[in-house]
Design a protein around this motif. Structure first.
Motif, PDB file in Angstrom:
ATOM      1  N   ALA A  15       0.834  -1.204   0.000  1.00 30.74           N
ATOM      2  CA  ALA A  15       0.000   0.000   0.000  1.00 30.74           C
ATOM      3  C   ALA A  15       0.867   1.252   0.000  1.00 30.74           C
ATOM      4  CB  ALA A  15      -0.917   0.003   1.216  1.00 30.74           C
ATOM      5  N   ARG A  16       0.468   2.219  -0.793  1.00 33.67           N
ATOM      6  CA  ARG A  16       1.151   3.501  -0.857  1.00 33.67           C
ATOM      7  C   ARG A  16       0.169   4.586  -0.433  1.00 33.67           C
ATOM      8  NH1 ARG A  16       5.621   5.520  -3.521  1.00 33.67           N
ATOM      9  NH2 ARG A  16       5.533   7.691  -4.198  1.00 33.67           N
ATOM     10  N   LEU A  17       0.599   5.480   0.460  1.00 32.91           N
ATOM     11  CA  LEU A  17      -0.271   6.541   0.970  1.00 32.91           C
ATOM     12  C   LEU A  17      -0.015   7.855   0.244  1.00 32.91           C
ATOM     13  CD1 LEU A  17      -0.131   6.058   4.849  1.00 32.91           C
ATOM     14  CD2 LEU A  17      -1.711   5.048   3.196  1.00 32.91           C
ATOM     15  N   ARG A  18      -1.090   8.518  -0.072  1.00 34.28           N
ATOM     16  CA  ARG A  18      -1.002   9.893  -0.565  1.00 34.28           C
ATOM     17  C   ARG A  18      -1.928  10.719   0.314  1.00 34.28           C
ATOM     18  NH1 ARG A  18       1.062  12.735  -4.683  1.00 34.28           N
ATOM     19  NH2 ARG A  18      -0.061  14.565  -5.449  1.00 34.28           N
ATOM     20  N   VAL A  19      -1.320  11.575   1.130  1.00 39.29           N
ATOM     21  CA  VAL A  19      -2.061  12.312   2.152  1.00 39.29           C
ATOM     22  C   VAL A  19      -2.103  13.783   1.789  1.00 39.29           C
ATOM     23  CG1 VAL A  19      -2.251  12.860   4.603  1.00 39.29           C
ATOM     24  CG2 VAL A  19      -1.306  10.646   3.890  1.00 39.29           C
ATOM     25  N   HIS A  20      -3.301  14.337   1.763  1.00 39.30           N
ATOM     26  CA  HIS A  20      -3.485  15.764   1.520  1.00 39.30           C
ATOM     27  C   HIS A  20      -4.005  16.413   2.811  1.00 39.30           C
ATOM     28  CE1 HIS A  20      -3.250  15.917  -3.017  1.00 39.30           C
ATOM     29  NE2 HIS A  20      -3.253  14.627  -2.773  1.00 39.30           N
ATOM     30  N   GLY A  21      -3.391  17.510   3.198  1.00 34.79           N
ATOM     31  CA  GLY A  21      -3.853  18.234   4.373  1.00 34.79           C
ATOM     32  C   GLY A  21      -3.360  17.681   5.686  1.00 34.79           C
ATOM     33  N   ARG A  22      -2.231  16.980   5.668  1.00 33.51           N
ATOM     34  CA  ARG A  22      -1.700  16.419   6.922  1.00 33.51           C
ATOM     35  C   ARG A  22      -1.504  17.507   7.969  1.00 33.51           C
ATOM     36  NH1 ARG A  22       1.403  11.765   7.939  1.00 33.51           N
ATOM     37  NH2 ARG A  22       1.722  11.406   5.713  1.00 33.51           N
ATOM     38  N   GLU A  23      -1.213  18.732   7.514  1.00 37.42           N
ATOM     39  CA  GLU A  23      -0.961  19.827   8.462  1.00 37.42           C
ATOM     40  C   GLU A  23      -2.178  20.136   9.326  1.00 37.42           C
ATOM     41  OE1 GLU A  23      -2.397  21.757   4.614  1.00 37.42           O
ATOM     42  OE2 GLU A  23      -1.052  20.120   5.191  1.00 37.42           O
ATOM     43  N   ILE A 164      -7.458  15.347   4.447  1.00 34.05           N
ATOM     44  CA  ILE A 164      -7.761  15.883   5.771  1.00 34.05           C
ATOM     45  C   ILE A 164      -8.082  17.365   5.619  1.00 34.05           C
ATOM     46  CG2 ILE A 164      -6.896  16.208   8.120  1.00 34.05           C
ATOM     47  CD1 ILE A 164      -4.908  13.898   7.487  1.00 34.05           C
ATOM     48  N   SER A 165      -9.222  17.773   6.129  1.00 31.67           N
ATOM     49  CA  SER A 165      -9.682  19.149   5.957  1.00 31.67           C
ATOM     50  C   SER A 165      -9.429  19.979   7.208  1.00 31.67           C
ATOM     51  CB  SER A 165     -11.173  19.161   5.615  1.00 31.67           C
ATOM     52  OG  SER A 165     -11.416  18.434   4.420  1.00 31.67           O
ATOM     53  N   GLU A 166      -9.639  21.276   7.076  1.00 38.20           N
ATOM     54  CA  GLU A 166      -9.430  22.181   8.203  1.00 38.20           C
ATOM     55  C   GLU A 166     -10.366  21.829   9.358  1.00 38.20           C
ATOM     56  OE1 GLU A 166      -9.808  26.216   7.069  1.00 38.20           O
ATOM     57  OE2 GLU A 166      -8.239  26.120   5.535  1.00 38.20           O
ATOM     58  N   PRO A 167      -9.893  21.964  10.591  1.00 40.71           N
ATOM     59  CA  PRO A 167     -10.720  21.633  11.754  1.00 40.71           C
ATOM     60  C   PRO A 167     -11.978  22.492  11.849  1.00 40.71           C
ATOM     61  CG  PRO A 167      -8.416  21.829  12.371  1.00 40.71           C
ATOM     62  CD  PRO A 167      -8.524  22.347  10.977  1.00 40.71           C
ATOM     63  N   GLU A 168     -12.990  21.897  12.424  1.00 42.50           N
ATOM     64  CA  GLU A 168     -14.253  22.584  12.710  1.00 42.50           C
ATOM     65  C   GLU A 168     -14.296  22.839  14.220  1.00 42.50           C
ATOM     66  OE1 GLU A 168     -18.073  24.040  11.427  1.00 42.50           O
ATOM     67  OE2 GLU A 168     -16.735  22.875  10.138  1.00 42.50           O
ATOM     68  N   SER A 169     -14.341  24.087  14.613  1.00 47.18           N
ATOM     69  CA  SER A 169     -14.310  24.423  16.034  1.00 47.18           C
ATOM     70  C   SER A 169     -15.608  24.039  16.732  1.00 47.18           C
ATOM     71  CB  SER A 169     -14.060  25.921  16.207  1.00 47.18           C
ATOM     72  OG  SER A 169     -14.123  26.275  17.580  1.00 47.18           O
ATOM     73  N   THR A 170     -15.483  23.634  17.997  1.00 45.49           N
ATOM     74  CA  THR A 170     -16.669  23.381  18.827  1.00 45.49           C
ATOM     75  C   THR A 170     -16.714  24.340  20.010  1.00 45.49           C
ATOM     76  OG1 THR A 170     -15.548  21.749  20.238  1.00 45.49           O
ATOM     77  CG2 THR A 170     -16.601  20.918  18.233  1.00 45.49           C
ATOM     78  N   THR A 171     -15.815  25.291  20.038  1.00 43.31           N
ATOM     79  CA  THR A 171     -15.752  26.229  21.171  1.00 43.31           C
ATOM     80  C   THR A 171     -17.072  26.974  21.335  1.00 43.31           C
ATOM     81  OG1 THR A 171     -13.378  26.551  20.819  1.00 43.31           O
ATOM     82  CG2 THR A 171     -14.533  28.192  22.153  1.00 43.31           C
TER      83      THR A 171
END
Length: 216
Positions: A15-23, A164-171
């Protein structure tokens, strides 16, 4: 240990991984990672890309497997009985994990998708995030169903995409906001998924990190 195990496991099956948005996962820290679920390969993929710094909400049946069950307990995985879920226990165990500053991965569909479509997302992951006031990180795993579909023993080599997308705040959110929060996150994951399915290329969600799981 989990990181090395998952890397070796994926290497062995080609398996080979291609990750977008790891940051968007940052350097770890408490958050609830919410993902679609296509294959039993998915948890291994997430352990590899997170370098093992991840705990997973795991179905109770796996805790009943000799040796594996003891390992899951030792690793701090959160047990979920899908037929008769004990919400209070799940909330408590999840809160302890998040209080330790560890990301928690949840597959809110509750099972793998047999035909590849997105199934309804249950509310539990969103309730946990709101209760602990930690962000939700929407993620979309793609192509694992092609490599290891349900009821097939052998895994074929190939490339797995994770977006991986930008976090969604729950504050400041309360339990009364869970339905709207879930709708927003599901819509973001569905948009990513449909974009990929339509073009066979990942939708842009940050920098890409491609690696065969044999080195960093």
């Amino acid at each position: 240990m989990l990181y090395l195990w998952s890397r070796c496991w994926l290497l062995c099956v080609g398996a080979r991984l291609r990750v977008h948005g790891r940051e968007h996962l940052g350097n770890g820290g408490a958050c609830v990672v919410v993902s679609n679920h296509q294959s039993n390969l998915d948890p291994i993929v997430y352990l590899a890309l997170s370098r093992g710094s991840l705990r997973i909400m795991t179905k109770r049946e796996l805790f009943d497997v000799p040796i594996l069950g003891a390992a899951l307990i030792a690793l701090g995985m959160v047990k979920v009985d899908r037929l008769t879920p004990d919400r209070a226990t799940i909330q408590d165990e999840s809160a302890r994990t998040l209080a330790e500053g560890v990301p928690l991965l949840v597959f809110p569909e509750g099972t793998t998708s047999r035909r590849g479509e997105l199934l309804p997302f249950r509310a539990g992951a969103f309730e946990v995030a709101v209760a602990s006031q930690v962000p939700i990180v929407p993620a979309c795993v793609l192509d694992t169903r092609d490599l290891w579909p349900a009821k097939r023993l052998l895994i074929r080599p190939g490339t797995v995409h994770v977006i991986i997308s930008e976090p969604e705040s729950t504050t400041g959110l309360a339990q009364g906001d869970v339905a709207a929060l879930r709708a927003r996150v599901v819509d973001r994951i569905r948009t990513t998924y449909c974009s990929y399915q339509g073009t066979n290329q990942p939708a842009p969600a940050g920098s890409a990190d491609t690696r065969k799981v044999s080195g960093t």
